[in-house]
Design a protein around this motif. Structure first.
Motif, PDB file in Angstrom:
ATOM      1  N   MET A 103     -29.348  86.374  37.153  1.00 15.71           N
ATOM      2  CA  MET A 103     -30.672  86.527  37.757  1.00 15.71           C
ATOM      3  C   MET A 103     -31.338  87.832  37.359  1.00 15.71           C
ATOM      4  O   MET A 103     -32.571  87.947  37.353  1.00 15.71           O
ATOM      5  N   LEU A 104     -30.548  88.861  37.010  1.00 16.23           N
ATOM      6  CA  LEU A 104     -31.098  90.167  36.635  1.00 16.23           C
ATOM      7  C   LEU A 104     -31.473  90.258  35.153  1.00 16.23           C
ATOM      8  O   LEU A 104     -32.145  91.194  34.742  1.00 16.23           O
ATOM      9  N   ILE A 105     -31.024  89.267  34.368  1.00 17.94           N
ATOM     10  CA  ILE A 105     -31.340  89.281  32.931  1.00 17.94           C
ATOM     11  C   ILE A 105     -32.777  88.792  32.717  1.00 17.94           C
ATOM     12  O   ILE A 105     -33.137  87.710  33.185  1.00 17.94           O
ATOM     13  N   PRO A 106     -33.622  89.572  32.019  1.00 19.40           N
ATOM     14  CA  PRO A 106     -35.009  89.124  31.761  1.00 19.40           C
ATOM     15  C   PRO A 106     -35.014  87.864  30.892  1.00 19.40           C
ATOM     16  O   PRO A 106     -34.316  87.800  29.879  1.00 19.40           O
ATOM     17  N   MET A 107     -35.790  86.883  31.296  1.00 17.02           N
ATOM     18  CA  MET A 107     -35.934  85.640  30.525  1.00 17.02           C
ATOM     19  C   MET A 107     -37.414  85.331  30.420  1.00 17.02           C
ATOM     20  O   MET A 107     -37.966  84.561  31.201  1.00 17.02           O
ATOM     21  N   HIS A 108     -38.053  85.956  29.456  1.00 16.89           N
ATOM     22  CA  HIS A 108     -39.496  85.826  29.300  1.00 16.89           C
ATOM     23  C   HIS A 108     -39.879  84.390  28.925  1.00 16.89           C
ATOM     24  O   HIS A 108     -39.278  83.780  28.058  1.00 16.89           O
ATOM     25  N   GLY A 109     -40.895  83.893  29.606  1.00 18.07           N
ATOM     26  CA  GLY A 109     -41.368  82.543  29.338  1.00 18.07           C
ATOM     27  C   GLY A 109     -40.684  81.476  30.160  1.00 18.07           C
ATOM     28  O   GLY A 109     -41.024  80.295  30.044  1.00 18.07           O
ATOM     29  N   LEU A 110     -39.697  81.875  30.979  1.00 20.35           N
ATOM     30  CA  LEU A 110     -38.995  80.910  31.827  1.00 20.35           C
ATOM     31  C   LEU A 110     -39.339  81.173  33.283  1.00 20.35           C
ATOM     32  O   LEU A 110     -39.311  82.316  33.751  1.00 20.35           O
ATOM     33  N   SER A 111     -39.683  80.116  33.990  1.00 18.20           N
ATOM     34  CA  SER A 111     -40.064  80.246  35.399  1.00 18.20           C
ATOM     35  C   SER A 111     -38.865  80.639  36.264  1.00 18.20           C
ATOM     36  O   SER A 111     -37.713  80.539  35.834  1.00 18.20           O
ATOM     37  N   TYR A 112     -39.154  81.066  37.502  1.00 19.90           N
ATOM     38  CA  TYR A 112     -38.071  81.402  38.432  1.00 19.90           C
ATOM     39  C   TYR A 112     -37.108  80.238  38.645  1.00 19.90           C
ATOM     40  O   TYR A 112     -35.883  80.438  38.597  1.00 19.90           O
ATOM     41  N   PRO A 113     -37.589  78.997  38.881  1.00 21.43           N
ATOM     42  CA  PRO A 113     -36.641  77.892  39.073  1.00 21.43           C
ATOM     43  C   PRO A 113     -35.705  77.706  37.881  1.00 21.43           C
ATOM     44  O   PRO A 113     -34.522  77.391  38.049  1.00 21.43           O
ATOM     45  N   GLY A 114     -36.229  77.911  36.662  1.00 24.79           N
ATOM     46  CA  GLY A 114     -35.401  77.763  35.474  1.00 24.79           C
ATOM     47  C   GLY A 114     -34.317  78.814  35.404  1.00 24.79           C
ATOM     48  O   GLY A 114     -33.158  78.518  35.100  1.00 24.79           O
ATOM     49  N   ARG A 115     -34.689  80.077  35.690  1.00 24.71           N
ATOM     50  CA  ARG A 115     -33.711  81.157  35.669  1.00 24.71           C
ATOM     51  C   ARG A 115     -32.655  80.957  36.759  1.00 24.71           C
ATOM     52  O   ARG A 115     -31.458  81.162  36.536  1.00 24.71           O
ATOM     53  N   ALA A 116     -33.097  80.548  37.932  1.00 24.21           N
ATOM     54  CA  ALA A 116     -32.162  80.300  39.032  1.00 24.21           C
ATOM     55  C   ALA A 116     -31.226  79.134  38.702  1.00 24.21           C
ATOM     56  O   ALA A 116     -30.049  79.143  39.079  1.00 24.21           O
ATOM     57  N   ALA A 117     -31.741  78.125  37.986  1.00 28.32           N
ATOM     58  CA  ALA A 117     -30.911  76.983  37.597  1.00 28.32           C
ATOM     59  C   ALA A 117     -29.813  77.419  36.636  1.00 28.32           C
ATOM     60  O   ALA A 117     -28.664  76.971  36.740  1.00 28.32           O
ATOM     61  N   ILE A 118     -30.147  78.308  35.697  1.00 28.40           N
ATOM     62  CA  ILE A 118     -29.136  78.824  34.768  1.00 28.40           C
ATOM     63  C   ILE A 118     -28.089  79.640  35.518  1.00 28.40           C
ATOM     64  O   ILE A 118     -26.885  79.524  35.266  1.00 28.40           O
ATOM     65  N   ALA A 119     -28.544  80.460  36.466  1.00 25.18           N
ATOM     66  CA  ALA A 119     -27.615  81.266  37.267  1.00 25.18           C
ATOM     67  C   ALA A 119     -26.696  80.377  38.096  1.00 25.18           C
ATOM     68  O   ALA A 119     -25.494  80.642  38.214  1.00 25.18           O
ATOM     69  N   LEU A 120     -27.256  79.311  38.659  1.00 25.95           N
ATOM     70  CA  LEU A 120     -26.457  78.382  39.451  1.00 25.95           C
ATOM     71  C   LEU A 120     -25.458  77.635  38.566  1.00 25.95           C
ATOM     72  O   LEU A 120     -24.335  77.338  38.988  1.00 25.95           O
ATOM     73  N   LEU A 121     -25.868  77.339  37.334  1.00 19.63           N
ATOM     74  CA  LEU A 121     -24.964  76.704  36.370  1.00 19.63           C
ATOM     75  C   LEU A 121     -23.744  77.587  36.130  1.00 19.63           C
ATOM     76  O   LEU A 121     -22.600  77.107  36.161  1.00 19.63           O
ATOM     77  N   VAL A 122     -23.977  78.879  35.901  1.00 17.42           N
ATOM     78  CA  VAL A 122     -22.869  79.814  35.668  1.00 17.42           C
ATOM     79  C   VAL A 122     -21.986  79.904  36.912  1.00 17.42           C
ATOM     80  O   VAL A 122     -20.752  79.917  36.815  1.00 17.42           O
ATOM     81  N   PHE A 123     -22.614  79.965  38.080  1.00 20.30           N
ATOM     82  CA  PHE A 123     -21.881  79.984  39.355  1.00 20.30           C
ATOM     83  C   PHE A 123     -20.963  78.755  39.461  1.00 20.30           C
ATOM     84  O   PHE A 123     -19.782  78.869  39.800  1.00 20.30           O
ATOM     85  N   ALA A 124     -21.513  77.597  39.159  1.00 17.52           N
ATOM     86  CA  ALA A 124     -20.745  76.350  39.261  1.00 17.52           C
ATOM     87  C   ALA A 124     -19.602  76.310  38.258  1.00 17.52           C
ATOM     88  O   ALA A 124     -18.501  75.851  38.580  1.00 17.52           O
ATOM     89  N   ILE A 125     -19.848  76.795  37.035  1.00 18.95           N
ATOM     90  CA  ILE A 125     -18.799  76.809  36.014  1.00 18.95           C
ATOM     91  C   ILE A 125     -17.607  77.638  36.480  1.00 18.95           C
ATOM     92  O   ILE A 125     -16.451  77.233  36.329  1.00 18.95           O
TER      93      ILE A 125
END
Length: 458
Positions: A21-43
């Protein structure tokens, strides 16, 4: 696993989520960044088995709306995915085959023809599911063979295989699972990603078989050898050898009425699966038709379904599908793919693009629906091929195959989840066997496609 290890896994999963969540992801919305973070959490949670796999899926279901990624209504759609009903139907068919005694009869007959060694038993498990899954869904092929595999293992003298103490049991159940995945590469209808690639490339059915079947056979042989290397069998063969098989077949006598009904419904269901192109039925409906017929004819009742079907596995897979849909809907999956492709520069070589797309597909297919993944990657692959003046299927076909190289984690494919659900093998052991198979799968796929396949890719 003790309390400290469980706590450690949970802490690592939370820290990984915060870091993403702290990594800048320019061009990606908050839901997208949170989805990636949740993916890592789940893994992390799935990989460490901090809690049972279905519990992590339950967590995903309330974290998706809590984090503002998806509404619960949208998240719950993962449980309405047709693959869930295919799994349920496959489980019911497998239970009917087991309860009727048909599995036991077929097991002894098969072994009497192939031999009594662990190697030949593993060969039979891998190639039976492999050849079957070229024509019907891999989940169904595996579900039908799983009861038979459970009959073979005790014949070798293995006791309490569900405690995870038998290398032979691990190899058998993973062999059937992996075989069903590899066998699907043989035809356009073998896997959902294959169908996706065929829809975009319009390759003739026969064209796919020219390179698909050699690829499938090579991988099935590789699975056979690899699993014997990773899990050297601790047994020498069926206790009593041929005499045991002969005596048991004799004691079984002629087929009972229930066995005959079970067999008729089974072959009727397989017939419906094979002829879906003519009947207009889909494979998901066929699975439920077969399941319903077993209830109607009294081969099994609902108590059997409640007792012997792993409903926790259904919850686990539904949560994984919900997360995959969130990655797709939020733009997170597309963002990550485009970002990686952008790193390749202006004019990368064909082999480089093929390899990168396959590696991306392999990574994502371990944690999200291969159907959703192929829906993202196949159009990109076709566009790239057209822009470079390459055969239309040069990237789409290997991408579709890579989407089904789901060997490394239980959440990667229903068959791997079902193998895990037997208790014979744990997550770490699945990864231990799956990683070399993924590497072999990528190498062999590229080799076959760039040699045999090139003239037939459009």
């Amino acid at each position: 696993m003790n309390i400290n290890k469980k706590a450690m896994g949970f802490v690592v999963a939370i820290l990984a989520f915060i870091a993403i969540m702290l990594i800048p992801m320019h061009g990606l919305s908050y839901p997208g960044r949170a989805a990636i973070a949740l993916l890592v959490f789940a893994i992390v949670m799935w990989g460490t088995e901090t809690v049972p796999l279905p519990v992590t899926s339950i967590m995903i279901m309330f974290l998706l709306p809590l984090l503002g990624i998806e509404s619960f209504t949208n998240a719950a759609v993962g449980f309405a995915n047709p693959i869930i009903f295919l799994m349920i139907g496959g489980f019911i068919l497998a239970e009917a085959i087991r309860k009727s005694g048909l599995a036991k009869r077929f097991t002894y007959f098969l072994l009497s023809k192939l031999g009594t060694s662990p190697s030949m038993s593993l060969f039979a498990a891998i190639f039976s599911t492999g050849l079957l899954s070229a024509w019907i869904e891999n989940v169904v092929a595996f579900a039908m063979l799983l009861p038979i595999i459970k009959e073979i293992i005790p014949l070798m003298g293995v006791k309490d295989a569900e405690k995870g103490n038998s290398n032979f049991a691990k190899a058998m159940v993973l062999g059937a699972s992996y075989g069903s995945l590899a066998g699907g590469f043989g035809t356009e209808i073998g896997t959902a990603p294959n169908l996706m690639a065929a829809a975009y490339t319009h390759l003739p059915f026969a064209n796919w078989m020219v390179f698909g079947f050699p690829l499938a056979i090579i991988l099935l042989l590789a699975i056979w050898k690899t699993l014997q290397w990773v899990f050297p069998p601790e047994v020498e063969g069926i206790i009593g050898g041929k005499e045991t098989l002969t005596n048991t077949l004799s004691k079984l006598g002629s087929m009972s009425k229930t066995e005959k009904i079970t067999a008729v419904i089974l072959f009727f269901t397989i017939g419906l699966w094979v002829t879906t192109g003519f009947t207009g039925l889909d494979s998901y409906s066929v699975a439920l038709i077969g399941a319903a017929l077993y209830f109607i004819t009294g081969v099994i009742d609902w108590k059997d379904a409640q007792k012997n079907i792993d409903w926790g596995l259904i919850i686990f897979f539904g949560g994984a599908l919900a997360l995959g849909a969130a990655l797709l809907n939020s733009g997170a999956a597309t963002y990550l793919i485009q970002d990686v492709l952008g790193m390749l520069g202006g004019n990368p070589a064909t082999l480089v693009i093929m390899l990168v797309l396959m590696v991306i597909a392999v990574i994502f297919t371990q944690v999200m629906s291969n159907i959703a993944l192929s829906a993202i990657l196949v159009p990109i692959a076709v566009t790239l091929a057209s822009a470079q003046g390459q055969p239309i299927g040069i990237y789409a076909v290997p991408v579709a195959i890579a989407c089904s190289l789901s060997f490394m984690f239980p959440m990667a494919d229903p068959t791997v989840a079902m193998a895990y659900g037997t208790g014979y093998v744990n997550v770490k052991e699945i990864f231990k066997a799956g990683l070399p198979m993924v590497i072999i799968g990528i190498i062999v796929s590229i080799a076959v496609i760039l040699t045999i396949g090139i003239p037939f890719l459009g």
